[in-house]
Design a protein around this motif. Structure first.
Motif, PDB file in Angstrom:
ATOM      1  N   ALA A   1      34.941  31.827  45.684  1.00 38.04           N
ATOM      2  CA  ALA A   1      36.283  31.314  45.937  1.00 38.04           C
ATOM      3  C   ALA A   1      37.130  31.303  44.678  1.00 38.04           C
ATOM      4  CB  ALA A   1      36.196  29.903  46.520  1.00 38.04           C
ATOM      5  N   ASN A   2      36.474  31.144  43.539  1.00 42.78           N
ATOM      6  CA  ASN A   2      37.239  31.010  42.285  1.00 42.78           C
ATOM      7  C   ASN A   2      36.407  31.517  41.116  1.00 42.78           C
ATOM      8  OD1 ASN A   2      39.201  30.313  40.427  1.00 42.78           O
ATOM      9  ND2 ASN A   2      38.607  28.150  40.364  1.00 42.78           N
ATOM     10  N   LEU A   3      36.159  32.812  41.079  1.00 42.97           N
ATOM     11  CA  LEU A   3      35.381  33.389  39.990  1.00 42.97           C
ATOM     12  C   LEU A   3      36.109  33.161  38.664  1.00 42.97           C
ATOM     13  CD1 LEU A   3      32.889  35.206  39.279  1.00 42.97           C
ATOM     14  CD2 LEU A   3      34.485  37.128  39.320  1.00 42.97           C
ATOM     15  N   ASP A   4      35.405  32.561  37.708  1.00 40.42           N
ATOM     16  CA  ASP A   4      36.021  32.241  36.417  1.00 40.42           C
ATOM     17  C   ASP A   4      35.013  32.525  35.307  1.00 40.42           C
ATOM     18  OD1 ASP A   4      37.424  31.304  34.268  1.00 40.42           O
ATOM     19  OD2 ASP A   4      37.906  29.356  35.139  1.00 40.42           O
ATOM     20  N   VAL A   5      34.921  33.789  34.920  1.00 37.67           N
ATOM     21  CA  VAL A   5      33.978  34.197  33.887  1.00 37.67           C
ATOM     22  C   VAL A   5      34.360  33.594  32.544  1.00 37.67           C
ATOM     23  CG1 VAL A   5      33.072  36.198  32.657  1.00 37.67           C
ATOM     24  CG2 VAL A   5      33.310  36.274  35.132  1.00 37.67           C
ATOM     25  N   ASP A   6      35.642  33.402  32.297  1.00 34.89           N
ATOM     26  CA  ASP A   6      36.062  32.757  31.047  1.00 34.89           C
ATOM     27  C   ASP A   6      35.474  31.355  30.936  1.00 34.89           C
ATOM     28  OD1 ASP A   6      37.660  34.716  29.729  1.00 34.89           O
ATOM     29  OD2 ASP A   6      39.219  34.403  31.220  1.00 34.89           O
ATOM     30  N   GLN A   7      35.423  30.635  32.063  1.00 40.72           N
ATOM     31  CA  GLN A   7      34.826  29.304  32.036  1.00 40.72           C
ATOM     32  C   GLN A   7      33.352  29.384  31.669  1.00 40.72           C
ATOM     33  OE1 GLN A   7      32.791  27.975  34.992  1.00 40.72           O
ATOM     34  NE2 GLN A   7      33.057  25.760  34.777  1.00 40.72           N
ATOM     35  N   TRP A   8      32.631  30.387  32.189  1.00 39.42           N
ATOM     36  CA  TRP A   8      31.220  30.568  31.834  1.00 39.42           C
ATOM     37  C   TRP A   8      31.067  30.761  30.327  1.00 39.42           C
ATOM     38  CZ3 TRP A   8      29.495  35.099  35.554  1.00 39.42           C
ATOM     39  CH2 TRP A   8      29.802  34.777  36.865  1.00 39.42           C
ATOM     40  N   MET A   9      31.851  31.715  29.803  1.00 43.18           N
ATOM     41  CA  MET A   9      31.680  32.085  28.405  1.00 43.18           C
ATOM     42  C   MET A   9      32.181  31.003  27.447  1.00 43.18           C
ATOM     43  SD  MET A   9      30.005  34.824  28.533  1.00 43.18           S
ATOM     44  CE  MET A   9      29.363  34.680  30.207  1.00 43.18           C
ATOM     45  N   ASP A  10      33.174  30.211  27.887  1.00 37.75           N
ATOM     46  CA  ASP A  10      33.582  29.068  27.063  1.00 37.75           C
ATOM     47  C   ASP A  10      32.412  28.107  26.880  1.00 37.75           C
ATOM     48  OD1 ASP A  10      36.171  29.904  26.612  1.00 37.75           O
ATOM     49  OD2 ASP A  10      37.044  28.718  28.244  1.00 37.75           O
ATOM     50  N   ALA A  11      31.670  27.873  27.954  1.00 39.96           N
ATOM     51  CA  ALA A  11      30.523  26.963  27.876  1.00 39.96           C
ATOM     52  C   ALA A  11      29.417  27.558  27.020  1.00 39.96           C
ATOM     53  CB  ALA A  11      30.012  26.661  29.283  1.00 39.96           C
ATOM     54  N   ASN A  27      18.412  29.498  30.742  1.00 44.89           N
ATOM     55  CA  ASN A  27      19.017  29.921  31.998  1.00 44.89           C
ATOM     56  C   ASN A  27      19.810  28.784  32.634  1.00 44.89           C
ATOM     57  OD1 ASN A  27      19.126  32.046  34.248  1.00 44.89           O
ATOM     58  ND2 ASN A  27      18.508  30.199  35.335  1.00 44.89           N
ATOM     59  N   VAL A  28      21.145  28.928  32.620  1.00 44.22           N
ATOM     60  CA  VAL A  28      22.068  28.010  33.283  1.00 44.22           C
ATOM     61  C   VAL A  28      22.976  28.889  34.132  1.00 44.22           C
ATOM     62  CG1 VAL A  28      23.786  26.198  32.980  1.00 44.22           C
ATOM     63  CG2 VAL A  28      21.992  26.493  31.271  1.00 44.22           C
ATOM     64  N   SER A  29      22.870  28.771  35.450  1.00 42.56           N
ATOM     65  CA  SER A  29      23.490  29.771  36.327  1.00 42.56           C
ATOM     66  C   SER A  29      24.739  29.261  37.027  1.00 42.56           C
ATOM     67  CB  SER A  29      22.479  30.221  37.381  1.00 42.56           C
ATOM     68  OG  SER A  29      21.376  30.853  36.765  1.00 42.56           O
ATOM     69  N   PRO A  30      25.723  30.156  37.259  1.00 38.10           N
ATOM     70  CA  PRO A  30      26.918  29.783  38.024  1.00 38.10           C
ATOM     71  C   PRO A  30      26.581  29.523  39.491  1.00 38.10           C
ATOM     72  CG  PRO A  30      27.287  31.760  36.698  1.00 38.10           C
ATOM     73  CD  PRO A  30      25.824  31.512  36.699  1.00 38.10           C
ATOM     74  N   GLY A  31      27.449  28.756  40.149  1.00 38.38           N
ATOM     75  CA  GLY A  31      27.263  28.444  41.559  1.00 38.38           C
ATOM     76  C   GLY A  31      28.108  29.310  42.465  1.00 38.38           C
ATOM     77  N   PRO A  32      28.035  29.078  43.782  1.00 41.83           N
ATOM     78  CA  PRO A  32      28.728  29.942  44.742  1.00 41.83           C
ATOM     79  C   PRO A  32      30.242  29.937  44.618  1.00 41.83           C
ATOM     80  CG  PRO A  32      27.231  28.393  45.854  1.00 41.83           C
ATOM     81  CD  PRO A  32      27.186  28.091  44.407  1.00 41.83           C
ATOM     82  N   SER A  33      30.820  28.902  44.031  1.00 38.82           N
ATOM     83  CA  SER A  33      32.274  28.889  43.873  1.00 38.82           C
ATOM     84  C   SER A  33      32.746  29.940  42.874  1.00 38.82           C
ATOM     85  CB  SER A  33      32.737  27.508  43.399  1.00 38.82           C
ATOM     86  OG  SER A  33      32.268  27.257  42.082  1.00 38.82           O
ATOM     87  N   GLY A  34      31.803  30.458  42.066  1.00 36.61           N
ATOM     88  CA  GLY A  34      32.182  31.342  40.974  1.00 36.61           C
ATOM     89  C   GLY A  34      32.375  30.594  39.677  1.00 36.61           C
ATOM     90  N   GLN A  35      32.109  29.273  39.708  1.00 34.56           N
ATOM     91  CA  GLN A  35      32.222  28.420  38.530  1.00 34.56           C
ATOM     92  C   GLN A  35      30.825  28.052  38.035  1.00 34.56           C
ATOM     93  OE1 GLN A  35      35.368  26.530  37.406  1.00 34.56           O
ATOM     94  NE2 GLN A  35      36.281  28.326  38.333  1.00 34.56           N
ATOM     95  N   LEU A  36      30.722  27.790  36.756  1.00 35.97           N
ATOM     96  CA  LEU A  36      29.520  27.164  36.228  1.00 35.97           C
ATOM     97  C   LEU A  36      29.609  25.688  36.595  1.00 35.97           C
ATOM     98  CD1 LEU A  36      27.101  28.128  34.499  1.00 35.97           C
ATOM     99  CD2 LEU A  36      28.302  27.201  32.520  1.00 35.97           C
TER     100      LEU A  36
END
Length: 777
Positions: free
Chosen positions: A108-118, A334-343
């Motif tokens: 619903a809201n893929l946010d790869v920048d949010q992943w990489m910020d973390a 290993n810390v994985s994103p969820g179905p929303s597309g957010q970590l």
């Protein structure tokens, strides 16, 4: 990867196309522009098995290292499992890809920048991303399958490309996870239970090479190919390794297979999967090594819920990271994103807390913390403990909804971070500081904080105590973490200047706030808009601080010279402040190995300069006291102490220590196990084998595993009559107290756990799994 079982109903069948018929075509306008040479093969070349000729750009390196050595030297990375399984709700072992349409992938809201910020906030050096897992679904628009993002519910997003770009923007290296096991492609069903995991299909081998070429050339340079369920033979494994190196010479080949069973020279890096499989402490193989470790909520290494918390907290992860690095290996978490597309928020908090713990620059970490009100389960101290799962519960009484942190010394703060338990936990907040006259003044006021982390910057304040005031909290709301950053400013009372050449320079209070001052202005970009500088040889600046480390931040530039810096009268270190470009608040020296307590840092102005420098200025901006975890003392006791004073002797003691607190006689196996205390257990089914602990105390309890295949143990104290204890359970259970004795006379005692070889009639075996022994002093 380790998996769990289950069924998913309601699948919509799709038709599998034989991909050896040629590559499929699509509107290239939907493709994201990718880096490197684009490898294009004709259908004839594919079926004939010709090799792509594109070669990836080499990875730049300042030292001569093998790809494996460069990989290991990265030290810390974040593993991310993301793909079709995230939306199916099961691991790729447990569903048939033919029954799951590509449109199931639907963030619903893929946010790869949010992943990489973390990831960047954690202080990691690299990220491992699942380009293709066992289901064959590709997270990039591969030219060799139509089962990927290009036919998903998000067809215009090249997730691999997004990850690569976002990672590199943050200075992170990229490693691609690629599954050799492919349940969709003909020839790719190389099941892990097969003895060698090899394929009988030349077409599948070529398919893999084609996709690896895409990853290595269109997204290069790539630091590693992490190949899961890799073949375990002397033909196909070297063939794949050689192919990766031929396309991208600087890329490490990281095949994953049971490390306790096999070794292959074709592997540049050997990897272990924790917490189930931990690198042996005495691992002496010279080959570079990686310890992977998952804290994803599951199943397996996946995150199929946006709300579930990581399985481990900051201290546990930090301990494994530190011990892995101490053993000379790199660590991937290993810390994985969820179905929303957010970590998920819990994963973000864990990574940020881990970064703060490693940097040590959160001025509130571990500081004395009080509150207007608190509960026993959620005290005020939980808001400054850098744990991702604990919190201070905000009192329902609004007048008591405040948190106060004593800094221990007067510090200057210009940034804070706030984490609350939910997006709507509080309606507003206020950050206050205690002024020199004892009154409380407001540094910053905010509305509902951003979730999961609210970051604020404000004009620097100097104080010895900081306070968070919460407004309109919902029932049960909590503050997970309150953090602050800054340090000892050059103007602090704790800094003493000796000599005749020191100049204090600061922006005048009535000066206009020009957004961009030229770097030639001495205080431009300085912390708290002030500096002290000198170019007179013999001048000194002495800074008194407390902590376990220090980061010295100074001004640099084309007219700067050389300083000598020492701590507590130790050997001075030469610090050259010359830079071609002027800048302020630059970290020029760091120490992370100080004993807890008070320290003194001394800066000596030498009057010397770099040959290219036009001057000899030494500029002091600030010192950041670091609060870092103290390394374990070699003489520390062989147990962990609980808050109630009881002592836990783990079955393996300090996992990498020389001595075990528990003595094992006859045949016992040691291993790691997720959910066990400290993730380790000893187990045996040899009749007469026993484990024994001698202790001082008045009570003792045995913690064990219960399993369908576990049997009966005999437990005794001081050689007395043994009590038979059945450790059978129809369902697996961890950390179970299966036996206890109290009322022992104060003094020394010995408890013995003996394997009988007997079992409950319902049990399938007679294992005894010892987890820990708990002693009451």
């Amino acid at each position: 990867m380790n998996v769990t079982c289950g069924n998913v109903p309601g699948r919509i069948p799709i038709t599998r196309r034989n991909m050896t018929d040629g590559r499929h075509h699509r509107d290239t306008r939907t493709r994201r522009l990718r880096r490197g040479a684009l490898a294009v093969l004709s259908a004839g070349a594919l079926t004939a098995g010709l090799m792509p000729q594109a070669v990836a750009e080499p990875i730049a390196s300042t030292t001569v290292q093998t790809p494996g050595e460069a990989y290991e030297a990265m030290g810390f990375g974040v593993f991310m499992h993301y793909g079709l399984a995230t939306f199916v709700g099961q691991t790729p072992w447990n569903y048939q890809p033919e029954d799951v349409p590509a449109t199931t992938y639907d963030p619903a809201n893929l946010d790869v920048d949010q992943w990489m910020d973390a990831v960047a906030a954690a202080g990691a050096s690299y990220v491992i991303f699942t380009a293709k897992h066992h289901d064959g679904f590709t997270l990039w628009p591969s030219d060799y399958t139509d089962y990927g993002v290009q036919t998903s519910s998000d067809p215009r997003t090249d997730v691999v490309g997004e990850v690569v770009d976002a990672a590199r923007e943050r200075g992170l290296e990229v490693v691609m996870y690629y599954s050799w096991y492919d349940r969709l492609q003909p020839g790719g069903d190389v099941r892990p239970e097969n003895s060698d995991r090899t394929t009988d299909s030349p077409e599948y081998m070529q398919y893999v090479k084609n996709q690896l070429t895409e990853l290595l050339t269109e997204y290069g340079p790539i630091a590693g190919i992490w190949m899961d369920i890799a073949p375990m033979d002397d033909v196909q494994l070297p063939e794949l390794s050689d192919f990766v190196h031929s396309v991208s010479p600087g890329t490490a080949f990281v095949p994953n297979f049971p490390n306790a069973q096999v070794e292959f020279d074709a592997a540049d890096v050997r990897t272990f999967e924790g917490p189930y499989e931990m690198m042996p402490c005495d691992y002496a193989d010279p080959k570079p090594t990686e310890q992977a470790y998952t804290v994803a909520a599951g199943p397996g290494w996946w995150q199929v819920s946006d709300d579930a918390l990581p399985t481990r907290d900051t201290d546990a992860v930090y301990a494994v990271l530190s011990s892995t690095n101490a053993l000379g290996a790199t660590f991937s978490l290993n810390v994985s994103p969820g179905p929303s597309g957010q970590l998920p928020a819990g994963g973000v908090r864990l990574l940020e807390a881990l970064g703060d713990r490693r940097r040590g620059d959160d001025l509130l970490a571990g500081a004395a913390t009080t509150a207007g009100g608190e509960t026993g389960d959620h005290p005020a101290a939980h808001a400054t403990d850098l744990q991702a799962k604990t919190h201070w519960q905000v009192p329902a009484d609004g007048e008591s909804a405040w948190l106060q942190v004593n800094l221990g010394q007067e510090l200057t703060i210009d940034r804070t971070a706030l984490q609350v338990t939910a997006a709507d936990a509080v309606a507003g907040y206020r950050i206050e500081y205690r002024d020199a006259d004892g009154s409380w003044r407001t540094a910053h006021t905010g509305g509902a904080p951003a979730y999961p982390t609210q970051r604020d910057e404000f004009p620097a304040v100097t104080t010895d105590s900081l306070r968070l005031v919460v407004a309109d909290a919902t029932d049960g709301a909590g503050v997970i973490e309150f953090k602050a950053y800054g340090g000892l400013d050059d103007t602090a009372d704790a800094v003493r200047y000796d000599g005749t050449g020191w100049q204090a320079q600061a922006r005048p209070a009535d000066a206009p706030q020009v957004p961009r001052l030229p770097s030639s202005v001495p205080f431009a970009g300085a912390f708290n808009t002030s500096i002290h500088r000198s170019r007179t040889a013999g001048d000194t600046a002495t800074i008194e601080f407390s902590g376990t480390g220090a980061e010295l931040r100074a001004g640099v530039g084309p007219d700067h010279g050389i300083a000598r810096v020492s701590i507590d009268g130790g050997e001075p270190q030469t610090v050259d402040l010359y830079r071609a470009e002027a800048a302020r608040d630059v970290a020029v020296l760091e120490r992370r190995d100080l004993a807890p307590g008070e320290h003194t840092l001394t800066i000596d102005v030498t009057g010397d300069r770099h040959p290219d420098s036009t001057g000899a200025w030494v500029t002091l901006d600030r010192l950041v006291p670091l609060v870092l975890p103290v390394a374990d003392d070699e003489d520390r006791p062989p147990y962990d102490e609980l808050p109630d004073g009881r002592r836990i002797y783990d079955d393996g003691g300090d996992r990498c220590g020389a001595d075990l607190p528990i003595e094992y006689v006859d045949t016992w196996e040691a291993g790691t196990w997720a959910g066990a205390y400290a993730d380790t257990r000893h187990y045996s089914r040899t009749p007469g084998a026993y484990a024994e602990l001698t202790f001082e105390g008045t009570g003792v309890a045995v913690m064990a595993q219960q399993r369908p295949g576990h049997g009966i143990a005999a437990i005794s104290v001081d050689g007395g009559p043994a009590e038979l204890v059945d450790t059978y359970s129809a369902t697996a259970r961890e950390q179970v107290i299966v036996w206890a004795a109290s009322g022992l006379e104060p003094g020394q005692h010995t408890v013995r756990v003996t394997v009988t070889g007997d079992r409950n009639p319902a049990a399938t075996n007679s294992w005894v799994g010892l987890d820990a022994i708990v002693v009451t002093p």
